[in-house]
Structure formats: structure tokens, C-alpha cells
Scaffold this active site. Structure first.
Site, mmCIF file in Angstrom:
data_model
loop_
_atom_site.group_PDB
_atom_site.id
_atom_site.type_symbol
_atom_site.label_atom_id
_atom_site.label_comp_id
_atom_site.label_asym_id
_atom_site.label_seq_id
_atom_site.Cartn_x
_atom_site.Cartn_y
_atom_site.Cartn_z
ATOM 1 N NE ARG A 1 -14.001 0.845 3.085
ATOM 2 C CZ ARG A 1 -14.442 0.263 1.985
ATOM 3 N NH1 ARG A 1 -14.457 -1.043 1.892
ATOM 4 N NH2 ARG A 1 -14.883 0.968 0.980
ATOM 5 C CB CYS A 2 -10.628 3.546 10.055
ATOM 6 S SG CYS A 2 -9.457 2.865 11.222
ATOM 7 C CD GLU B 1 -9.375 4.846 5.395
ATOM 8 O OE1 GLU B 1 -9.223 5.921 5.989
ATOM 9 O OE2 GLU B 1 -8.445 4.082 5.116
ATOM 10 C CD GLN C 1 -3.074 -0.937 2.254
ATOM 11 O OE1 GLN C 1 -3.299 -1.939 2.899
ATOM 12 N NE2 GLN C 1 -3.674 0.217 2.520
#
Lengths: 190, 807
Positions: free
Chosen positions: B385-386, B761, B238
Site C-alpha cells: 500500500r505505497c 496509499e 494487479q
């Protein structure tokens, strides 16, 4: 994991003892059992190929008998390792009760199971354990029934030779059940 | 003076498919046809395969490792252990959190499935067979599973490698299993607010250990070219540029001789931010053998060894007046980091941005403190996802607000409305020091309540409760309200870095002579649709159709340096860089246009896709024409070509927010929770592609459903991972997923070049408390303040049973 169960066997206590006294019978009863060897008066080793879902491995187990209160109860401790597949360490308390002409075999197992086999979900392991237990006792009962006609049973239950072998026999019975139960316990984890 | 009345401008703008257009995702053509190119699709001549022999124990000393039987498997080339890596000083690697992590277990194992030996073989099957035959003898050690016992006086020492090193990366450690204590806010003032408060509520809110579980697991192909000394690694990264820097520091290979390529990535959700032993081992194996080595983990390995998320045990405390005005907030967190601190947080923030925990409310005084501890569990602590620890903070606060509402006998929505930061308070500085850029919370909340007819829902719930009491139904209705504010887009280099690398991002644009373009960014899409949305930003900024703009990311040899994609930072940071680079292109194009139109630079004006002479729009040069001119005209004082690069250091974070309302029906006899309705209003500032936003919200809400209702990486008392496979780890399918209703308001970020805040997110951050509040709310009238997630059928049934509701 904890497991408490009972199995009724349509044979007298003496007949059950006699059958359990035979390592060859036991080897045949434990699903996937390849070898079963006595290493001392109170110890034995076994190797069993177990398959639980995607995990298939050869487990090598060692058990030791303790807390003997012949002939009603025994304690067994043992451990088994299956390499990458995992390991188990635990014990079992076993009681044999006469029930008319039959025998009630009560067993309580506690085992710590680790490794890949322990990671598998409960559903899979429960069903595998049930299947293994059923296989064990089905075969065991079959062999006892066949064995009740065999003359060797008479010899085994004959108390005359001397007291030592009889005691050893009882130890063997405990060990045999212990091996079966602990090895089955390897597959039982939550 | 743009001629807004001219319809051709609007038509031309529509043709560009720029910002605001629901342009179809350009990536999907290849994904829907199975033509994506993922790491495991990479096949190189002579490539070898690596696989790990992993620990079956959670904590044990390694007595011996016998490779003999494994080496005898045909096709096995080598087996690496810590002993082999030690001479290279590679048996430990730095983590993103300032700790070190064993690449291969050094003398002892610290979590189940820890990497112990790396088998390299000619094919995957031989490697897998050999892994089974690596004989590792262990001596079991006492296991620490419960983080609440990790710092007991008699707790076993987990990290012997740092046992005498009491100064950690984030200050003094006060126990051998302690990692750090981090705090923010005014402790004294908060204590005072609590002591003087009319009402105080306190609750332990645990956010269980979960796993991002992307469809594609982590993996890489490392290829050392011994002729030119260049190491190329394709991997599920990522943050490819940061990986290159870290790889250079670890291996001492000069950074220009390392090329990191992130090909298509099948979902990341934070799981692919970290550096894992597989990457190091594959690289070492390739360096040693001189041929490419592939390592791709399986699903169980992914769930049990590469970065988990959450595992935050938060004791929240709110002080308020009897009328429901919040007067203070306190929170202490016990953070279970597993065996190594491998969190992916900016360096100065070992607990991420947890101090966003005052949320959307005007809370005068607050304090939060976080203790990180080691346990015998897998390392990680990534932002699933945050943004960094934002979802934990939002969950704690939004549950606590409901707990307070219950205590006060107030409606949860009313309590929120009463405490919101008001529109005129922005930019708002929170008690814990964050400067919120923009927001209009009341409008969002009121729009949400109006759309779902909140009042009617509460009436319906009252009727349901009466019917339940009367024995007419066995189902309880729950209404979950959640209002969250995120802090995303990390971040300003002055206070945000990872391993010393400032968290700016970048975009480089080259306009080709025929008027098409390529833009390269320092980020990397994992499914977010960057190739679609970034082209849209550029289309609007430089007036070339989005379809004529290629967006390329993930190759460190070609893309400009950037810190990657996670924490909703791509649009806030790289998106801003894209806009700024586009504006540089436009500035040069303006000079070219002025030269060609034979007027002064200031006498031309921009109109959608062209520069025209002010007051004489018939005289113009389109961007396409200007692009060609840049390559064929000798313009005095101007270099040929049309290229630009921008490195964007954001002046502040962005603060997206949203109002979510969830309605559930709980069957008390089975524990089954049926989601009747889920409404999600998001305000992510300027909306670049509404269709992609909706898709992101759908995906995030589905993950929120998964987390709230079933996901958990649980451990038994021996440290066995329970449910480390998809048989037990919950991934919702279309069957379990309800219909999502999405809505929006638009409050642009004032400091972002295009006003965008990021959205990917938000639904995870807001969705989890909405679901959890709904389930808790179903039982609220029986006095239930809080029940821990996940709200699976068993736990919900147990809750009903404890409350005496089961028949």
C-alpha cells in the site's frame, strides 16, 4: 527452544529406574507413541503421532545416549522428523536426585525445531507442550505406583546376575527419558 | 463562455454525478450481497486442483523426493518437481527485478515454505492429503537470517545458481549474497555537510518485514484449450497485461494466444503484483493435462511465501544548524530481499523511489545508498500500500526529524515548519533529483495543528509528564507528528518501465448509440472503486451520467494495454488516460454537434452535458443526442461511431502529501498503547469522490495502525517463520481500530489533466510514522531517541522497563 523443568515422582530412584527400564511402560507414557524400539546399546527409535493445533503428523525419532555418568546424569541427543509437519533436532541433560523416598527428575532440553510445527504461534505450542508433559508424567507416575507391587521390580533392581545388564539398564533409563523429552520437545518451540 | 449563472447547468452537472460527487460505490451492490466473483469462485468442468509440498527447512540440500505414497492417494493425477520442469526450461522464472526465482526448488531449498513439489489432484482434499505424503529428504545447510551477516566473508553461499555471476541486473555484486548497490545524490557534498554541521544525529531505523495480507490470498485458474491453442488464466493479478507478456515470454506461447483475466480481487496492497510459482505450475499442469487447473494458496502460504514488504534497515543521518535548519541528509539502507530478488520496482530503480527520502523538506544536499542482500527468507519486497519504497523512506525521515528535534530541544512540528519546502518553490527539484509538482505544506501543517489544537495538546502532555513524575499516573501521553510527501503515479516511460514495458496506462471508450458507454482501462481494481470513480471522471468529461457508464478492467482480450494498479498509479496514469480519451470523444462530438446545428466547429461550446451555439444556448445538442447521431447520420468527413482510446504517458510523477497527528496514551505497566486521537489531513490534488477518498484513508490508516503496532513476519535463528498465521500476524478488528478524523486541502497537480494525484496509499505512508512518533514521543523526555517497530505491548513494556519506569 530451551526448556528446563523438574518433576517429583513419588517413588524411590530404584523404582523410577525400574519403571523407565521397561520400553512398554515408556511407550504407554509418551502421548501418541506407537512404537519404541532399541536399535543398539545406545540407540533407539520411536514413532509418535503428535497433534499441535491444526498440525497432526507422525514423527519418527532417533536418540542416542552420551556423556554417561551413571547413575546421576546423562546426555541425550536425537532428532525427529514429521515430514511436511517439520523436524526437531536437539538433546537433553537429565539428572535423577534422591529426595527422601521420592525422586526428583531434572531435565534440561534444547532443541531446534523447524517446519510447519515451528511456525505455529507460541501460545498454541506452549499449551500443547504443557499438556503433553502433564500426560507423560501422570501416566508415568500411575504406572510406577502400580508397578511397585509388581514382583518384576524386585528382579530388575536385583544386582546379582552380572554388572553388564545393570549398566545397560541405566542406559535404557536415559534413553527412555531422552526419547520422551526430545519427542515432547518437538512440540515445544518459540 | 459558459453561462455559470444558469442554474440548470449546475443541476445538470449534479445529475451526472461527476467529479466531486460522493457517489456511492457501484461495486458494493455485489460485494455486500456475496455476489462478487473471485478466483476461487471460478469453477470449470473437469477442473483439477494444485497444491504445494513446501520446504520445512530454510536452507537445505534436497537429497531425495519420493512421490510414491503421495501418488497412491486416490484422485491424485500428477506430481511435478523441478526435474519435470527442467526439460521445459520452466524450473526458474524471471522476477520483476531482473533476478530469477526457482518455480520448484532446484536441488536445494532457500527459504522455509519454498515450493518443492506441485501435486495435481481431482479435488482440493486429495491434493492436500497427498502433499503431506510427499517424502522429501533434506540435508540441512547453515542458515542466513540476519541481513547484517549476509555479506560476512564466511557466510554460506545461498544462490548457487548465480554464484559465479557477479554482474547482476543492477550492476556488480561484491559478495555471493549481494544483489546490488544503488545510490543517488552527492556523496562528497553530503559528507562535507555532515563534517561541517553544528549538529548531527544518526540512528538505525529498521522497518521490519511485514506482509500486505489481503483478505483474499493469491490464486489462479489456468485453462489450456488444446483445440485452439489458447491459454486462459484467471488470477489475482494487479497487472494482468504485464502478466500476459511475461507468460508469453516464459512459455513461448504467442501473446495473442494467452488471455489473462483478473476477476474481482479481494485486496492486493502489492501482494498481487508479482509472478508466483503457483501460476506457472497451474499453467504447466493445464498445458500437460489439457484440463483447467486451479491453485489457490491458504493464509499461511500467503503470509510465508508470496511477496512480503519492507525489511529495510536504514541508517539515517541528518546535519543541521543549532537553530534547526537542516543542512544535509544521508542514509544507507541494508535491504533484505530474501532468497530471490522479486521486488516489484521499475527496472531502473532497484530500491524503488527510496530517493524521495528528503521528503517535504528543503534539504540542500543529500545522498542515499542501498545494498540489497540475499537471506534464507521468502522473496518479495513489494510496495505494501505505497509507491515503491516510499513508505520506508518516509518512515526513516519522519523518525529522524523527531530524533533531531529531541537533540535540538525543539518542538517536532516547529522543526518541520522551519524546514518545509515553501509554496513558492514549486515546482521544486529535490537534492536527489525529483521534481515535485505542487504543494503548500505550511498551509496543510498549520491547518492540522489548528484543528487538533496542537499547543493545548503539548501543554496537556507537559502536565501529564509532571503528574507521572509525581507518581499520580502510570500513563504517558505521546504526540506523534508526521508530514509526508509521496511520489506516485509511475510513471514517465522515459525512466519508468517494468521488464522493459513502459509504465503508461490506457483507457478505451465506446459510446453506445443510445447514449450510454463502456470504458475499459489497463488497470484493475482490488477494492479501490475504479468502476465508480473512473465513471465519474468520464461523466464530467463527456457529459453522460456516471450511472450510464460501465467501467471494465482486467481482461487482456478486451481491455487496452496498461501496467496495472499499484503504487497509487491508477488515478494519476489511467485516470489521466480516461480524461484524455473522454476529451477525444468530446472533440468528435463537437464536430457532430456543429454539423447538426449547422454552424462552424468553433461556434459551439461545451456546457456540462451538451454543445450549444455560442451566444445562443437554446440551440444545443446533448451528448445523448450526439451519440445517436454518430451512429445514424452520414456526416461528411467524419467516420461513423463514437469511440476513443488514449494511452497516457505521464510527463511526471505526482506528489500527494499530508499532515498527520496522533495522540496516544501508553500504560507503562502493561505496554498497552491506546490511540486517543488520530487526525489525518491529505492533499491528493483534485478530489474525484470524497467518500471513496475517506474510505481509502480509513483503510490505509488501519493498515498503518497494524504495521506500527503489531505486524511483523519474524524469523527465528533457524529460519522458521514465526507467526505466519493470523493467530499471530496482527490484523486489527473494529475493537482495536480508533476513530479516524480526516481532513483535506486541495492543491491540484499542474501536469495532470484533471489535477488528481492519487490517495489510496498516503495513509499507510503517513500513518506509520505518526503512530511510531507518538509512541517514541511518549518516552522522549526520558531520553529515548528511537525504539523499533512494531510497538506491541511487549516491546513497549520492555522500553518502559529499560528506562526504569516499570514498577
Amino acid at each position: 527452544m530451551e526448556l528446563k523443568a523438574e518433576q517429583k515422582i513419588e517413588a524411590t530412584r530404584e523404582q523410577v529406574y525400574a519403571a523407565l527400564n521397561d520400553p512398554e511402560i515408556l511407550r504407554q507414557c509418551i502421548p501418541g507413541c506407537e512404537t519404541l524400539e532399541k536399535t543398539s546399546e545406545t540407540e533407539m527409535t520411536a514413532s509418535v503421532v503428535l497433534k499441535v493445533g491444526p498440525v497432526k503428523a507422525k514423527f519418527k525419532g532417533q536418540v542416542e545416549l552420551s556423556n554417561l555418568t551413571p547413575p546421576e546424569s546423562y546426555s541425550i541427543t536425537g532428532e525427529g522428523t514429521g515430514g511436511a509437519a517439520g523436524f526437531a533436532k536437539g538433546g537433553a541433560d537429565i539428572k535423577l536426585l534422591a529426595d527422601g523416598t521420592a525422586t526428583r527428575l531434572l531435565y534440561e532440553v534444547h532443541a531446534d525445531v523447524g517446519g510447519r510445527i515451528a511456525q505455529l504461534g507460541g501460545r498454541l505450542i506452549d499449551s500443547t507442550a504443557k499438556k503433553l508433559s502433564a500426560q507423560f508424567f501422570a501416566k508415568f507416575c500411575d504406572l510406577i505406583e502400580a508397578g511397585t507391587q509388581a514382583p518384576s521390580i524386585e528382579a530388575a533392581s536385583d544386582p546379582t546376575p552380572n554388572a553388564q545388564p545393570a549398566a545397560a539398564n541405566r542406559i535404557w533409563i536415559g534413553l527412555a527419558i531422552g526419547v520422551a523429552v526430545v519427542i515432547i520437545a518437538v512440540a515445544l518451540s518459540r | 463562455m459558459n453561462d455559470q449563472a444558469n442554474p440548470s447547468s449546475a443541476e445538470r452537472a449534479a445529475k451526472l454525478q461527476g467529479m466531486g460527487s460522493s457517489r456511492k460505490r457501484v461495486e458494493d451492490a455485489r460485494f455486500t450481497q456475496g455476489k462478487g466473483n473471485y478466483v476461487d469462485d471460478i469453477k470449470l468442468p473437469g477442473m483439477l486442483f494444485g497444491d504445494f509440498a513446501r520446504s520445512s527447512h530454510a536452507h537445505a540440500r534436497i537429497v531425495s523426493i519420493n512421490k510414491e505414497a503421495a501418488l497412491a492417494v486416490p484422485g491424485v493425477i500428477a506430481i511435478l518437481t523441478a526435474e519435470d520442469l527442467k526439460p521445459l526450461n520452466l524450473h526458474y522464472m524471471p522476477t520483476l527485478a531482473g533476478d530469477v526465482q526457482a518455480v520448484l526448488a532446484d536441488e536445494k531449498v532457500l527459504f522455509q515454505n519454498q515450493e518443492v513439489a506441485f501435486v495435481v489432484a481431482e479435488d482440493r482434499y486429495a491434493a492436500a492429503d497427498a502433499v503431506e505424503l510427499v517424502e522429501i529428504e533434506y540435508e540441512a545447510l547453515p542458515v542466513v537470517v540476519d541481513p547484517f551477516t549476509a555479506m560476512d566473508a564466511d557466510a554460506p553461499v545461498l544462490r548457487e545458481d548465480i554464484a559465479d555471476k557477479m554482474e547482476g541486473a543492477h550492476g556488480t555484486r561484491n559478495h555471493h549474497n549481494h544483489i546490488f548497490y544503488w545510490q543517488a545524490g552527492d556523496k562528497e557534498g553530503t559528507d562535507k555537510a555532515m563534517a561541517e554541521a553544528e549538529v548531527v544525529v544518526e540512528e538505525l531505523i529498521s522497518y521490519p518485514r511485514v506482509h500486505p495480507s489481503p483478505l483474499e490470498t493469491c490464486g489462479c485458474v489456468a485453462s489450456m484449450d488444446k483445440v485452439n491453442g489458447k491459454l486462459t488464466i484467471w488470477g489475482t493479478f494487479q497487472a494482468p497485461h504485464a502478466v500476459r507478456t511475461v507468460a508469453s515470454l516464459i512459455t513461448t506461447i504467442p501473446e495473442h494466444n494467452i488471455r489473462i483475466i483478473s476477476p474481482d480481487i479481494g485486496g492486493g496492497f502489492g501482494n498481487k503484483v508479482g509472478v508466483y510459482p503457483g501460476y506457472i505450475c497451474a499453467a504447466v499442469a493445464s498445458i500437460v493435462t489439457g484440463v483447467p487447473v486451479k491453485w489457490v494458496e491458504d493464509k499461511i502460504e500467503n503470509l510465508t511465501s508470496t511477496a512480503f514488504a519492507r525489511d529495510y534497515h536504514m541508517t539515517g543521518k541528518i546535519a543541521a544548524t543549532n537553530e534547526g535548519k537542516i543542512t544535509g541528509l544521508a542514509c544507507h539502507v541494508l535491504a533484505d530481499h530474501g532468497a530471490f530478488d522479486a521486488c516489484a520496482d521499475p527496472t531502473q530503480f532497484p530500491a524503488g523511489f527510496f530517493s524521495i527520502c528528503t521528503g517535504s523538506y528543503d534539504i540542500p544536499v543529500a545522498h542515499c545508498g542501498v545494498d540489497g542482500v540475499y537471506t534464507n527468507k521468502a522473496p518479495g519486497g513489494v510496495a505494501y500500500r505505497c509507491s515503491f519504497r516510499v513508505t520506508e523512506a518516509a518512515y526513516m525521515l519522519e523518525r529522524m526529524i523527531d530524533v533531531l528535534a529531541l537533540k535540538l530541544g525543539m518542538d517536532p512540528a516547529e522543526l518541520r515548519l522551519k524546514n518545509f519546502i515553501t509554496k513558492d518553490q514549486f515546482p521544486y527539484t529535490s537534492a536527489l533529483g525529483w521534481e515535485y509538482d505542487s504543494g503548500d505544506y505550511h498551509t496543510a501543517m498549520e491547518q492540522a495543528m489548528k484543528t487538533v489544537d496542537y499547543e493545548k495538546l503539548r501543554k496537556e502532555q507537559a502536565a501529564n509528564r509532571a503528574a507521572f513524575t509525581a507518581g499520580e499516573t502510570r500513563s504517558l501521553m505521546g504526540i506523534g507528528v508526521a508530514f509526508f510527501t509521496e511520489i506516485v503515479g509511475a510513471g514517465p516511460v522515459k525512466n519508468c518501465d517494468i521488464l522493459g514495458l513502459g509504465m503508461f496506462d490506457s483507457c478505451e471508450i465506446r459510446i453506445h448509440p443510445t447514449g450510454s458507454a463502456i470504458a475499459r482501462l489497463g488497470t484493475i481494481s482490488q477494492g479501490q472503486g475504479h468502476a465508480t470513480t473512473f465513471a465519474q471522471i468520464l461523466a464530467t468529461e463527456i457529459g453522460l451520467p456516471a450511472e450510464d457508464i460501465t467501467v471494465e478492467e482486467g481482461d487482456t482480450d478486451t481491455a487496452p494495454y496498461g501496467l496495472g494498479t499499484y503504487g497509487s498509479r491508477s488515478t494519476p496514469v489511467a485516470g489521466a488516460a480516461t480524461a484524455m480519451a473522454g476529451r477525444k470523444i468530446r472533440a468528435k462530438a463537437q464536430m457532430i454537434a456543429a454539423y447538426l446545428l449547422e454552424v462552424h466547429d468553433d461556434d459551439v461550446e461545451w456546457d456540462v452535458d451538451r454543445f450549444q451555439v455560442k451566444g445562443n444556448p437554446e440551440k444545443f445538442k446533448t451528448m445523448k443526442e450526439l451519440a445517436f447521431a454518430a451512429y445514424n447520420q452520414a456526416i461528411p468527413g467524419l467516420e461513423p461511431g463514437l469511440e476513443a482510446v488514449s494511452y497516457y504517458d505521464p510527463p511526471n510523477m505526482t506528489y500527494p502529501y499530508g499532515a498527520y497527528i496522533c495522540v496516544v496514551d501508553v500504560d507503562v505497566d502493561t505496554g498497552v498503547v491506546d490511540t486517543r486521537r488520530f487526525y489525518a489531513l491529505d492533499d491528493c490534488g483534485t478530489r474525484i469522490n470524497p467518500m471513496i477518498i475517506e474510505g481509502q484513508v480509513h483503510g490505509g490508516l488501519t493498515e498503518a495502525l497494524a504495521i506500527a503496532m503489531g505486524q511483523e513476519i519474524a524469523y527465528d535463528e533457524m529460519g522458521n517463520v514465526k507467526g505466519g498465521s493470523l493467530m499471530d500476524y496482527y490484523i486489527p478488528t473494529a475493537v482495536e481500530t480508533p476513530e479516524w478524523e480526516t481532513d483535506f486541502t486541495v492543491t491540484p497537480s499542474p501536469h495532470h489533466p484533471i489535477g488528481a494525484k492519487g490517495v489510496g496509499e498516503s495513509p499507510n505512508v503517513g500513518g506509520v510514522p505518526a503512530f511510531s512518533n507518538a509512541v517514541n514521543n511518549a518516552f522522549a523526555h526520558f531520553g529515548l531517541t528511537h525504539t523499533q517497530m512494531p510497538h506491541d505491548h511487549w516491546r513497549v513494556w520492555k522500553t518502559a522497563e529499560k528506562l526504569g519506569l516499570t514498577g
